[in-house]
Design a protein around this motif. Structure first.
Motif, PDB file in Angstrom:
ATOM      1  N   VAL A 228      54.967  42.059  59.476  1.00  0.00           N
ATOM      2  CA  VAL A 228      54.528  40.720  59.887  1.00  0.00           C
ATOM      3  C   VAL A 228      54.580  40.607  61.406  1.00  0.00           C
ATOM      4  CG1 VAL A 228      54.866  38.241  59.577  1.00  0.00           C
ATOM      5  CG2 VAL A 228      55.461  39.811  57.715  1.00  0.00           C
ATOM      6  N   PHE A 229      53.475  40.123  61.995  1.00  0.00           N
ATOM      7  CA  PHE A 229      53.369  40.016  63.449  1.00  0.00           C
ATOM      8  C   PHE A 229      52.854  38.642  63.850  1.00  0.00           C
ATOM      9  CE2 PHE A 229      52.776  44.451  62.321  1.00  0.00           C
ATOM     10  CZ  PHE A 229      53.636  45.108  63.190  1.00  0.00           C
ATOM     11  N   ASP A 230      53.228  38.234  65.054  1.00  0.00           N
ATOM     12  CA  ASP A 230      52.702  37.011  65.653  1.00  0.00           C
ATOM     13  C   ASP A 230      51.347  37.319  66.282  1.00  0.00           C
ATOM     14  OD1 ASP A 230      52.284  35.228  68.166  1.00  0.00           O
ATOM     15  OD2 ASP A 230      53.753  34.119  66.988  1.00  0.00           O
ATOM     16  N   THR A 231      50.311  36.588  65.883  1.00  0.00           N
ATOM     17  CA  THR A 231      48.966  36.857  66.385  1.00  0.00           C
ATOM     18  C   THR A 231      48.856  36.632  67.884  1.00  0.00           C
ATOM     19  OG1 THR A 231      47.990  36.254  64.258  1.00  0.00           O
ATOM     20  CG2 THR A 231      46.533  36.230  66.162  1.00  0.00           C
ATOM     21  N   ASN A 232      49.462  35.576  68.379  1.00  0.00           N
ATOM     22  CA  ASN A 232      49.293  35.196  69.776  1.00  0.00           C
ATOM     23  C   ASN A 232      50.033  36.138  70.725  1.00  0.00           C
ATOM     24  OD1 ASN A 232      47.790  32.919  68.966  1.00  0.00           O
ATOM     25  ND2 ASN A 232      49.673  31.729  68.678  1.00  0.00           N
TER      26      ASN A 232
ATOM     27  N   MET B 151      64.176  43.153  62.205  1.00  0.00           N
ATOM     28  CA  MET B 151      63.839  42.898  63.596  1.00  0.00           C
ATOM     29  C   MET B 151      62.522  43.568  64.004  1.00  0.00           C
ATOM     30  SD  MET B 151      66.647  45.350  65.496  1.00  0.00           S
ATOM     31  CE  MET B 151      66.102  44.775  67.105  1.00  0.00           C
ATOM     32  N   SER B 152      62.056  44.534  63.229  1.00  0.00           N
ATOM     33  CA  SER B 152      60.767  45.175  63.486  1.00  0.00           C
ATOM     34  C   SER B 152      59.626  44.478  62.751  1.00  0.00           C
ATOM     35  CB  SER B 152      60.806  46.650  63.072  1.00  0.00           C
ATOM     36  OG  SER B 152      61.766  47.366  63.835  1.00  0.00           O
ATOM     37  N   GLY B 153      59.942  43.381  62.072  1.00  0.00           N
ATOM     38  CA  GLY B 153      58.936  42.642  61.320  1.00  0.00           C
ATOM     39  C   GLY B 153      58.570  43.273  59.998  1.00  0.00           C
TER      40      GLY B 153
ATOM     41  N   ASN C 255      49.690  44.746  56.620  1.00  0.00           N
ATOM     42  CA  ASN C 255      49.986  44.005  57.840  1.00  0.00           C
ATOM     43  C   ASN C 255      49.618  42.543  57.652  1.00  0.00           C
ATOM     44  OD1 ASN C 255      50.874  46.295  59.169  1.00  0.00           O
ATOM     45  ND2 ASN C 255      48.896  46.717  60.115  1.00  0.00           N
ATOM     46  N   VAL C 256      50.444  41.658  58.183  1.00  0.00           N
ATOM     47  CA  VAL C 256      50.199  40.222  58.108  1.00  0.00           C
ATOM     48  C   VAL C 256      50.273  39.651  59.519  1.00  0.00           C
ATOM     49  CG1 VAL C 256      50.918  38.018  57.134  1.00  0.00           C
ATOM     50  CG2 VAL C 256      51.231  40.126  55.810  1.00  0.00           C
TER      51      VAL C 256
ATOM     52  N   ALA D   3      57.174  31.826  57.778  1.00  0.00           N
ATOM     53  CA  ALA D   3      58.070  32.064  58.909  1.00  0.00           C
ATOM     54  C   ALA D   3      58.175  30.758  59.705  1.00  0.00           C
ATOM     55  CB  ALA D   3      57.563  33.188  59.808  1.00  0.00           C
ATOM     56  N   PRO D   4      59.352  30.460  60.262  1.00  0.00           N
ATOM     57  CA  PRO D   4      59.511  29.223  61.048  1.00  0.00           C
ATOM     58  C   PRO D   4      58.493  29.154  62.183  1.00  0.00           C
ATOM     59  CG  PRO D   4      61.646  30.249  60.629  1.00  0.00           C
ATOM     60  CD  PRO D   4      60.608  31.222  60.176  1.00  0.00           C
ATOM     61  N   ASN D   5      57.902  27.980  62.354  1.00  0.00           N
ATOM     62  CA  ASN D   5      56.970  27.701  63.455  1.00  0.00           C
ATOM     63  C   ASN D   5      55.687  28.522  63.377  1.00  0.00           C
ATOM     64  OD1 ASN D   5      58.913  25.922  64.545  1.00  0.00           O
ATOM     65  ND2 ASN D   5      59.873  27.603  65.666  1.00  0.00           N
ATOM     66  N   HIS D   6      55.358  29.003  62.176  1.00  0.00           N
ATOM     67  CA  HIS D   6      54.125  29.751  61.985  1.00  0.00           C
ATOM     68  C   HIS D   6      53.384  29.217  60.766  1.00  0.00           C
ATOM     69  CE1 HIS D   6      56.161  32.602  64.661  1.00  0.00           C
ATOM     70  NE2 HIS D   6      54.970  33.109  64.905  1.00  0.00           N
TER      71      HIS D   6
END
Length: 241
Positions: free
Chosen positions: A29-33, A62-64, A120-121, A98-101
């Motif tokens: 899981v990754f943050d797009t921005n 911690m690596s998502g 992948n997300v 996920a919080p704030n997502h």
């Protein structure tokens, strides 16, 4: 490059048999921005089309990434031929929060026996909108029934304009332009996809990951060859003079 447009599939064959084997799934899981891994995202796995029944729930590190998750799949023999009358993979849905997502729902994640599916997300930062972003994975082309490929002339005339048509040197492109519609549809959007991601996406939708290694290599090389041929030649689709 142009890519055949399949708006939907024609799914008519027997969908499942007994799930007698095991496959694995790992979710990243990754943050797009920001492009960073998202720690402590929750990944819920449900049966296809039944999000009320949670089969498994994992938290990313911690690596998502989640740990590898064992999931039931059909017997290996069904995926060793392209003529199977039984779907050779099982399907699951993923609910990722996920919080704030913004929450993500991925429908139709495919699990083959004796291999690990890596999903992948990408999640968008969004504190206010709680609606799900829904992603639907279509059937593998070896199993699903799709409209026939759009016919093309084997030899295409060059455009009567100046400039290079055949590239002056061999290069591996950074991006592939995927046209999300028929070649003649100028209203359809174009998407820029990283070359490696494009090849991986085409391969994962056209072959089965648990085939013998040399078979995988041969098919992937054919996909790369076809793609680069399109990039280098820029086949002309305009009107004939």
């Amino acid at each position: 490059m142009q890519y055949p447009y399949y708006p939907y599939n024609f799914y008519t064959r027997t969908s499942d048999t007994e799930l007698t084997a095991d496959g694995q799934l790992q979710v990243s899981v990754f943050d797009t921005n920001q492009g960073r891994p998202i720690e402590n995202a929750e990944v819920k796995i449900t049966p296809r089309g039944d999000n009320s029944k949670i089969l498994n729930s994992e938290i990313t590190d911690m690596s998502g990434e989640t740990a590898s998750i064992n999931l039931a799949a059909p017997a290996l023999s069904f995926s060793q031929t392209s003529e199977s009358e039984v779907r050779p993979y099982s399907e699951y849905d993923l609910i990722v929060t996920a919080p704030n997502h913004r929450d993500v729902l991925i429908e139709g994640v495919q699990i083959l026996p004796d291999c690990i599916a890596q999903q992948n997300v990408l999640m968008h930062s969004n504190k206010e909108n709680n609606e799900f972003e829904t992603i639907i994975i279509e059937d593998n082309t070896l199993w699903g029934h799709f409209p026939p490929k759009i016919a093309e002339d084997e030899i295409k005339e060059l455009p009567p304009t100046s400039g290079f048509v055949v590239l002056p040197e061999v290069v591996i492109p950074e991006f592939i332009v995927v046209h999300m519609g028929r070649p003649t549809d100028t209203t359809a959007p174009n998407h820029y996809v990283p070359f490696k991601d494009y090849i991986k996406s085409v391969a994962s939708s056209e072959i089965y990951a648990n085939w013998p290694e040399e078979t995988l290599k041969a098919n992937i090389l054919a996909i790369i060859s076809f793609t680069l041929n399109r990039v280098f030649t820029e086949w002309y689709r305009g009107k004939r003079s």
